[in-house]
Design a protein around this motif. Structure first.
Motif, PDB file in Angstrom:
ATOM      1  N   MET A 158      -2.815  -7.696  -1.981  1.00 24.75           N
ATOM      2  CA  MET A 158      -4.395  -8.043  -2.250  1.00 24.75           C
ATOM      3  C   MET A 158      -5.136  -8.227  -0.892  1.00 24.75           C
ATOM      4  N   THR A 159      -5.152  -9.112  -0.606  1.00 25.71           N
ATOM      5  CA  THR A 159      -5.292 -10.453   0.148  1.00 25.71           C
ATOM      6  C   THR A 159      -5.504 -10.153   1.989  1.00 25.71           C
ATOM      7  N   LEU A 160      -3.638  -9.415   2.568  1.00 26.66           N
ATOM      8  CA  LEU A 160      -3.151  -9.456   3.516  1.00 26.66           C
ATOM      9  C   LEU A 160      -3.314  -7.551   3.714  1.00 26.66           C
ATOM     10  N   GLY A 161      -3.104  -7.147   2.744  1.00 26.72           N
ATOM     11  CA  GLY A 161      -3.173  -5.169   3.201  1.00 26.72           C
ATOM     12  C   GLY A 161      -1.528  -5.199   3.565  1.00 26.72           C
ATOM     13  N   ILE A 162      -0.392  -6.501   3.232  1.00 27.36           N
ATOM     14  CA  ILE A 162       0.872  -6.064   3.313  1.00 27.36           C
ATOM     15  C   ILE A 162       2.005  -6.928   2.143  1.00 27.36           C
ATOM     16  N   PRO A 163       2.286  -5.414   2.048  1.00 29.74           N
ATOM     17  CA  PRO A 163       2.905  -5.004   0.231  1.00 29.74           C
ATOM     18  C   PRO A 163       4.193  -6.413  -0.143  1.00 29.74           C
ATOM     19  N   GLY A 164       4.109  -7.354  -1.215  1.00 26.93           N
ATOM     20  CA  GLY A 164       5.111  -7.896  -1.228  1.00 26.93           C
ATOM     21  C   GLY A 164       6.865  -7.793  -2.891  1.00 26.93           C
ATOM     22  N   ASP A 165       6.815  -6.264  -2.376  1.00 27.44           N
ATOM     23  CA  ASP A 165       8.343  -5.973  -2.819  1.00 27.44           C
ATOM     24  C   ASP A 165       8.031  -4.282  -2.288  1.00 27.44           C
ATOM     25  N   ASN A 166       8.891  -3.939  -3.244  1.00 28.82           N
ATOM     26  CA  ASN A 166       8.736  -1.643  -3.362  1.00 28.82           C
ATOM     27  C   ASN A 166       7.583  -1.519  -3.564  1.00 28.82           C
ATOM     28  N   THR A 167       7.407  -2.193  -4.673  1.00 25.03           N
ATOM     29  CA  THR A 167       6.666  -0.683  -5.461  1.00 25.03           C
ATOM     30  C   THR A 167       5.650  -1.848  -5.501  1.00 25.03           C
ATOM     31  N   THR A 168       4.816  -2.916  -4.814  1.00 26.78           N
ATOM     32  CA  THR A 168       3.427  -2.945  -4.343  1.00 26.78           C
ATOM     33  C   THR A 168       3.050  -2.391  -3.173  1.00 26.78           C
TER      34      THR A 168
END
Lengths: 152, 495
Positions: free
Chosen positions: B315-325
């Motif tokens: 949400m803050t950088l547009g970089i996902p934290g894992d597969n699902t995100t």
């Protein structure tokens, strides 16, 4: 795994070389800094290095232990699944989702189900109902476009 | 804005979507071989016609439910329903064998809830602050974050680091296809017009994580599923047991959230780390693996705590934290919303709407897992050879619905076969995804940055934030290189 890794290493090197050659086909101009060919060429270099590392690891690593043979009994079912899927997709637009998916589900269950107890009537009912249900749910409720084919 | 956001979710339709999403998520999570990632990918297309807040609420429900659902099969079948619940098996299954399945389930559910809520509090306070900092980020910083995230490949490579890198590089290379960033000349399209726009992420994901699973399953003989008998009274455990876990809970929740925030690391790694630490810190480490409640608490707290953590970089950088995100990212994009620091300024109501949806999803999760356990266990008994073909037709609908073209469905099949092949060669597929997501960020931002600096690489190192991130990256690489060499030396000596 050893033979596989050497094969993978060779594949990686070939992929790298092919990508490098293909990168000459990219139209590019870089007024400032790096252009469109920079990363593809960097990646092709990476593939060659990784491929060489994979092969080196095998050659310098310990001798492989004799691998336990895995049961190959069901190997044909993967090929069947893939062929079935290709046919399903190829016919999807002309025959439509309902017919195709019902047929697909039926045959895929046949491939996956255990040999002993095959219940064709049950499989048929499941495939028709689930195909109709997903179609109606997605098209009517969620308004997703799905090829309707000859029934549409 | 916060109140407006909360109110935007409190409609009958949105609440039912969250509830439905949570229940479906639990089902997806609990059935071994069908993962949360798959569930979110499959339901993404149906959110097209919804309002952004409705669609995203549904996806959040799936995400929360699915992350928790894995514990059901971990306890009752001794098979993790999701990779994140592997550590739950270690102690959950022995407890179930001793006739205490109710206690194991109760602990798992309650601590899933607490872990999830803990991470949401962190998300709520950290993300607006981080977004504020990220507002000042330019190309240099984004490039550095992208490079730093790539170092995480080493943690998700499994046995072979080289294969992990190969996978990531392959993912990166797939993003070359299509228009090159900035100059927009087509690359590697081989004359196919459909390739001009590049490959869409969704069919890649569905192929890699859902279709390849079908091939995998058709390769194995199916085992009959026999869940262990269970009964839950109250929460299934005593207040004394609850109190004894407070430090373990806090530690595991912090680990889960913290590791979850790092891009690319999901619940699976969180729970392994938390379980390991809990065992090390415990006064009775020998009991771990035989049915210690600490193990279940550590695993379930941390894997659910990773949800809020993984949403922070998304949400803050547009970089996902894992597969699902990564799929949730696509979920934002189909509604024309780009997650990132501007999200908080431009779509503040939506952000707080999503926070509310996440809280509700956690509440629905604990209610439905306690209330609907019988239903979930029934679905577990449905043979896989019925479920998988139906799931595959959903994959087809999902890929087709994205752009209404068969090309994406064929892409899905291609990546399904690729994913299966990679499993045969023991190449992990998560790094491929990481490469495919980070590749365009790294390439675009590097080129943009170089244009700004008139071709000089220096600002990437001299800009303070970017410089710090790159320095950390170099340290991490050096550290892991030294470790690898040490391991190799030890092995040689051992021989």
């Amino acid at each position: 795994m050893h033979k596989k890794n050497i094969g993978l290493g060779a594949f990686s090197i070939i992929l790298g070389v092919a990508m490098y050659l293909a990168s000459f086909g990219i139209r590019d101009f870089a007024a400032v800094g790096v252009g469109a060919t920079f990363f593809p060429r960097l990646a092709s270099l990476g593939f060659v290095i990784l491929g060489a590392l994979l092969i080196l690891q095998v050659l310098r690593g310990p001798k492989p232990l004799p691998e336990a043979k895995s049961p190959t009994k069901r190997n044909y079912s993967i090929v069947l699944s893939m062929v079935l899927l290709v046919i399903f997709l190829a016919l999807l637009e002309s025959l439509g989702y309902i017919i195709c998916s019902a047929l697909y589900i039926f045959f895929q269950i046949l491939i996956l189900a255990p040999e002993k107890k095959k219940n064709y009537v049950l499989y048929g009912i499941i495939s028709v109902i689930s195909s109709l249900a997903t179609y109606l749910l997605f098209v009517r409720v969620f308004q997703v476009m799905i090829p309707s084919g000859i029934l549409g | 804005m916060i109140i407006e956001g909360i109110l935007s979710v409190l409609t009958v339709k949105t609440i039912s979507l969250i509830f439905g999403g949570t229940v479906l998520g639990i089902l997806f999570g609990s059935i071994p071989g069908i993962t949360v990632t798959m569930g979110v990918a499959l339901f993404l297309p149906i959110t097209f016609s919804m309002e952004p807040v409705e669609g995203l609420s549904l996806l959040m429900g799936l995400y929360i439910g699915g992350t928790s659902g894995g514990l059901i099969s971990a306890v009752l079948l001794n098979i993790p329903g999701t990779p994140a619940s592997i550590c739950t098996c270690f102690d959950g299954a022995p407890l179930a064998q001793q006739g205490k399945a109710g206690k194991a389930l109760g602990l798992g559910i309650v601590y899933s809830f607490l872990g999830g809520m803990f991470s949401l509090v962190v998300l709520f306070f950290i993300s607006p602050w981080l977004a504020g900092i990220a507002l000042n980020f330019a190309s240099y910083e984004y490039f550095s974050i992208g490079i730093f995230s790539l170092t995480l490949v080493s943690t998700m490579s499994g046995k072979s680091f080289v294969k992990g890198l190969f996978s990531a590089l392959l993912g990166f290379s797939f993003t070359f296809i299509g228009m090159a960033p900035i100059t927009a000349f087509p690359r590697f399209t081989f004359g196919f017009k459909q390739l001009n726009g590049g490959l869409s992420l969704l069919p890649i994901l569905i192929g890699l994580f859902a279709v390849s699973q079908l091939f995998e399953s058709s390769n194995k003989d199916e085992e009959e599923v026999k869940p262990v008998e269970y009964s839950i009274k109250g929460f299934g455990f005593s207040f004394k047991e609850f109190l004894s876990q407070k430090w373990n809970f806090l530690r595991s929740a912090l680990i889960g959230t913290g590791v979850g925030i790092l891009p690319g690391l999901g619940g699976a790694i969180c729970s392994v780390v938390a379980y390991g630490v809990a065992k090390k810190q415990s006064k009775y480490p020998e009991k771990f693996g035989t049915g210690a409640i600490d193990g279940i608490v550590a695993s379930e707290t941390s894997n659910n705590a990773s949800t809020g953590g993984a949403l922070v970089p998304l949400m803050t950088l547009g970089i996902p934290g894992d597969n699902t995100t990564a799929i949730l990212l696509a979920g934002f994009m189909v509604h024309g919303i780009t997650p990132g620091p501007l999200l908080f300024e431009n779509n503040g109501v939506l952000v707080y709407g999503i926070f509310t949806a996440l809280v509700l999803a956690n509440i629905f999760m604990i209610i439905s897992e306690f209330g609907g356990m019988r239903l979930f266990v029934k679905v577990l008994k449905v043979p896989k050879h019925f479920l998988l073909p139906i799931v595959l037709t959903l994959c087809v609908i999902g890929s087709y619905g994205l752009n209404n073209r068969m090309f994406d469905v064929w892409t899905m099949l291609f990546f399904g076969i690729l994913g299966f092949g990679m499993k045969k060669f023991e190449i992990p597929s998560t790094p491929l995804l990481l490469g495919a997501i980070l590749g365009p960020i790294i390439e675009t931002e590097l080129r943009r940055g170089l244009m700004r600096s008139k071709g000089s690489f220096l600002p990437f190192f001299t800009e303070p934030i970017s410089g710090v991130i790159l320095t950390i990256t170099i340290l991490v690489v050096l550290f892991s290189a030294i470790q690898t060499l040490r391991k190799a030396n030890l092995q040689k000596r051992a021989q």
